[in-house]
Design a protein around this motif. Structure first.
Motif, PDB file in Angstrom:
ATOM      1  N   ASN A  30       0.829  -1.211   0.000  1.00  0.00           N
ATOM      2  CA  ASN A  30       0.000   0.000   0.000  1.00  0.00           C
ATOM      3  C   ASN A  30       0.860   1.256   0.000  1.00  0.00           C
ATOM      4  N   GLN A  33       2.266   1.850  -3.447  1.00  0.00           N
ATOM      5  CA  GLN A  33       1.300   2.510  -4.319  1.00  0.00           C
ATOM      6  C   GLN A  33       1.243   4.002  -4.036  1.00  0.00           C
ATOM      7  N   ASN A  80      -7.366   4.881  -5.186  1.00  0.00           N
ATOM      8  CA  ASN A  80      -7.646   3.768  -4.270  1.00  0.00           C
ATOM      9  C   ASN A  80      -9.080   3.776  -3.736  1.00  0.00           C
ATOM     10  N   ASN A  82     -11.819   2.346  -4.646  1.00  0.00           N
ATOM     11  CA  ASN A  82     -12.558   1.079  -4.622  1.00  0.00           C
ATOM     12  C   ASN A  82     -11.808  -0.047  -3.920  1.00  0.00           C
ATOM     13  N   LYS A  83     -10.674   0.274  -3.324  1.00  0.00           N
ATOM     14  CA  LYS A  83      -9.883  -0.754  -2.654  1.00  0.00           C
ATOM     15  C   LYS A  83     -10.224  -0.779  -1.164  1.00  0.00           C
ATOM     16  N   LYS A 224       5.610  -2.193  -4.844  1.00  0.00           N
ATOM     17  CA  LYS A 224       4.392  -2.718  -5.465  1.00  0.00           C
ATOM     18  C   LYS A 224       4.619  -4.105  -6.053  1.00  0.00           C
TER      19      LYS A 224
END
Length: 227
Positions: A30, A33, A80, A82-83, A224
């Motif tokens: 995370n 990202q 992010n 929808n994560k 990542k």
């Protein structure tokens, strides 16, 4: 009975260690990202601000860097959106607090230096101002590299540690020894002086973009990809 208790304690410690390691891996991806997004945002802003200064000759566009945290936060939230959120843990807490500390120090230091230099430019003679003016860029790069390096140690990422050291120390040394000004002066002695203004307007933006790539985008890509 005592042996059974020892085995239970060892098993509990093993489970806790595994949970911390899984949490570290999850937070690392995370964070990778977020670093990747932050690097791209700063690179884009640096080049945009450099072009604006080149076209207008107004260095006040440097103040737009204050908006960097807002831009990065907005883009990161959008990418992010929808994560699922990462569960809170000691690792994620340490990473978040490290970046919060860097953000507070960097923004407040930048604002202080801008106000200080503005005051000195209006109250001191040009000779005194030239000696007392503070250049915040080198210090912010150093703080920036320290934050990345600390996060690298927290997440056990060798790439992040190396990139943080190179980005922070390299950027500080570059600015402290006036490498940009030296290159512009060297260019002026061999080419048309009109090119010097163009280069001097674009170099700071390119330098920020370069160290954002080294310190943010590159380690973000590596984090990542890790499994």
């Amino acid at each position: 009975m005592e042996e059974k208790n020892n085995l239970t304690a060892e098993r509990s410690l093993e489970i806790i260690t595994q949970q911390i390691e899984r949490s570290r891996q999850m937070v690392a991806k995370n964070t990778g990202q977020s670093l990747y997004i932050a690097g791209l945002c700063i690179m884009g802003m640096a080049l945009l601000i450099g072009i604006c200064i080149l076209l207008t000759g107004n260095t006040a566009f440097y103040l737009l860097y204050i908006l960097s945290p807002v831009v990065i936060y907005g883009v990161d939230r959008y990418v992010n959106r929808n994560k699922p959120a990462i569960p809170d843990s000691i690792v994620s807490h340490m990473v978040d607090k490290t970046w919060q500390t860097f953000g507070i120090f960097a923004v407040l230091f930048f604002v202080f230096v801008v106000l200080y230099d503005l005051l000195m430019s209006h109250t001191a003679s040009p000779e005194v101002y030239a000696r007392l003016v503070v250049h915040p860029f080198r210090i912010i790069l150093l703080l920036f590299g320290m934050a990345i390096t600390i996060n690298g140690y927290i997440l056990k990422s060798r790439w992040m540690v190396i990139c943080g050291i190179i980005g922070g120390i390299g950027g500080f040394a570059w600015e402290s020894f006036y490498v940009s000004q030296t290159l512009v002066g060297w260019l002026g002695s061999y080419t048309n002086s009109n090119y010097c203004g163009i280069v001097f307007g674009l170099i700071p933006g390119f330098i920020i973009a370069l160290f954002a790539f080294i310190g943010l985008t590159l380690p973000g890509m590596m984090l990542k990809r890790q499994k």
